[in-house]
Design an enzyme around this catalytic site. Structure first.
Site, short mmCIF file in Angstrom:
data_model
loop_
_atom_site.label_atom_id
_atom_site.label_comp_id
_atom_site.label_asym_id
_atom_site.label_seq_id
_atom_site.Cartn_x
_atom_site.Cartn_y
_atom_site.Cartn_z
N GLU A 1 107.18 33.78 6.07
CA GLU A 1 107.72 34.50 4.90
C GLU A 1 108.99 33.84 4.38
OE1 GLU A 1 108.31 38.66 5.63
OE2 GLU A 1 106.46 38.89 6.79
N GLU B 1 107.34 43.07 13.15
CA GLU B 1 108.75 43.38 13.41
C GLU B 1 108.95 44.42 14.52
OE1 GLU B 1 110.39 44.32 9.59
OE2 GLU B 1 109.93 42.34 8.76
#
Length: 562
Positions: free
Chosen positions: A478, A360
């Protein structure tokens, strides 16, 4: 029910003939924070804590012995422990769990337990948790003047614990029904001492004895290897005709304590992603102190079941222990990152197939995508603050040095759809490739928390192909999709969204795997943690009772449609 913790002194350490010895001839080698030698456990301070996503707070996350013995009892019982070296500047604790805590995605739910021990000033403290709060339901502190080798006893008679030290009764503590389910799991803790050379204590005896009801049953850790199924997601993935994995995020607590969770994990998936155990605050809680035992459990489970490990994650701005944010010197921040990568990736060298090296890195601030900015997360990331974009290059190069055969990924959310976030990520990957950074792939998280997060599979396909032109692979890393209030429509949407992304991966040769972020709502990390106990979410292919939803059937069918 009676529970006692005792050691030498006036309390009678020899034990009775019907005592069960829980320490010798049982496995304590996999418990974090402990070192076993010659039948003695040295318990050191780990100071494991779980911070909030904004880096605030720091809930204790003490270890427990998942891979060792636990008790089953149908009545009252006594547990006896001999604790030596207590009072040397830090507290010494025995934790008895009626139910094992649930650690969601960086959040710990306390369940019924009893904690008893000697504090740094020689008093005895007993605490109970009833499963309704992070905080103890009851705390009692008793004068004791305990030090050295101390005998503690906590006996539960009816709804009351009686606390003793060296045979002397100290007082009582209400029992909220900690062991109502008839199971006891063991944890050991040591507080950090001011003088680091004097940290820790020793457990030299641990015994259990039934006081009423059926005899105690000492249960060893379950076998990790699970039965395969010929009609499963992993069986379909094996028939794709090229290397392709179907995966999920797994947590070690339910994996060792919930047989149905364990069976599904081993039979349905060919790849696992550690949900938390590989994150810095879990395995590197103190400067220079690593403990890989929980992470090693997941690797052992994968090996036993022929699964690959997609390791998550080496470098992130979240899930950092507090000490990683304390340095102001950019050079020291860089050294911290590189040492961490070398130690962690080096420990698992050859044991994992893939790494999320950087997680991220893209900013959530719209201004980061204007006026020539490149969209990278800056203020929240100590790594960017110290090194700028170069931290990403250095992280990938360090990971490749430490584990040269593993595939290396950058993992990001919100880049499945078109827009400035995707454009900035694509440009970042192009720059990394131009600089010769060893990046093998990008993980598309595909968290679809709201209707606005839905992305046409063809848009996702275009991004997979764009990266392929740069020589970079892709994976769904995810995925989870909440059902929402309209259950019938939500179940259909969940199934459509998951199957649609899986079909793209099956049809695009550079997409190497499809993973959901957990597989059952029973332990799903999108649970509502604003209430206690958390309210389970409905975002995953199996429900809270581990029954498959339509999403599971659609994922199976997607392999046949390929």
């Amino acid at each position: 029910m009676a529970v006692a913790a005792g050691c030498t002194g006036q309390g009678g350490a020899a034990g009775r003939a019907d005592d069960e010895d829980l320490l010798r001839d049982h496995d304590w080698t996999h418990m974090p924070g402990t070192t076993a030698r010659d039948g003695v456990l040295r318990v050191g301070a780990t100071d494991r804590r779980i911070v909030e996503q904004d880096a605030s707070g720091g809930r204790p996350n003490p270890p427990l012995n998942l891979a060792g013995p636990h008790l089953e009892s149908g009545g009252d019982f006594t547990v006896t422990a001999r604790m030596s070296g207590v009072g040397d500047g830090g507290g010494s604790w025995l934790r008895l769990y009626g139910q094992v805590p649930v650690v969601y995605d960086e959040w710990r739910q306390e369940r019924p337990s009893l904690r008893v021990g000697v504090t740094a000033d020689g008093r005895v403290k007993a605490q109970t948790w009833d499963g309704g709060s992070d905080d103890p339901s009851t705390t009692r502190v008793f004068d004791c003047d305990c030090a050295g080798t101390v005998t503690l006893a906590v006996s539960s008679i009816g709804d009351t614990f009686r606390v003793q030290a060296d045979g002397r009764r100290l007082g009582t503590v209400p029992d909220p029904g900690v062991f109502a389910e008839g199971t006891v799991w063991f944890g050991l803790e040591a507080d950090a001492a001011e003088d680091a050379r004097r940290e820790g204590w020793r457990l030299t005896r641990l015994r259990a004895r039934a006081e009423s009801g059926d005899p105690l049953r000492v249960v060893e850790a379950p076998r990790l290897r699970q039965k395969r199924s010929g009609d499963s997601l992993r069986a379909r993935a094996a028939d794709v005709g090229r290397p392709f994995d179907i995966g999920t995020a797994l947590a070690e607590n339910p994996l060792l304590t919930d047989a149905r969770y364990r069976a599904l994990a081993g039979s349905q998936f060919s790849m696992l992603t550690p949900e938390n155990a590989f994150k810095p605050q879990f395995l590197h809680p103190r400067r220079g102190v690593y403990d890989f035992r929980d992470a090693d459990l997941l690797v052992r489970f994968a090996r036993a079941n022929g699964m690959k490990v997609h390791a998550h994650t080496l470098v992130w701005h979240e899930a950092l222990p507090a000490w990683m944010r304390e340095d102001d010197d950019p050079g020291e921040v860089r050294r911290t990152m590189l040492r961490h990568i070398a130690a962690v990736a080096g420990h698992f060298r050859g044991q994992v197939a893939e790494w999320d090296v950087v997680n991220e890195p893209m900013s959530d601030d719209e201004e980061s995508y204007t006026d020539g900015d490149r969209g990278l997360r800056s203020e929240q990331s100590p790594w960017f603050g110290a090194m700028g974009e170069q931290y990403i290059d250095e992280a990938f190069r360090a990971a490749h040095r430490a584990d040269p055969t593993a595939r290396l990924y950058l993992n990001e959310y919100g880049v499945e759809e078109e827009g400035e976030r995707w454009d900035a990520l694509y440009d970042l990957v192009a720059r990394l490739r131009e600089r010769g950074v060893p990046i093998d792939g990008v993980g598309f998280q595909n968290h679809e928390y709201a209707p606005g997060d839905r992305v046409d599979p063809e848009t996702f396909r275009g991004h997979v192909r764009d990266l392929a032109e740069l020589g970079v692979g892709s994976r769904v890393s995810e995925m989870d999709v909440p059902i929402g209030e309209d259950e019938e429509h939500g179940r259909r949407t969940q199934a459509d969204e998951m199957a649609g992304k899986l079909r793209v991966c099956l049809e695009e040769p550079t997409c190497t795997s499809f993973s959901t972020w957990g597989f059952t709502d029973r332990y799903g990390s999108t649970a509502d943690t604003r209430v206690y106990p958390p309210r389970p979410a409905d975002s995953l292919p199996w429900d809270v009772d581990l029954r498959p939803k339509p999403a599971y059937e659609r994922l199976l069918a997607a392999f046949d449609e390929e």
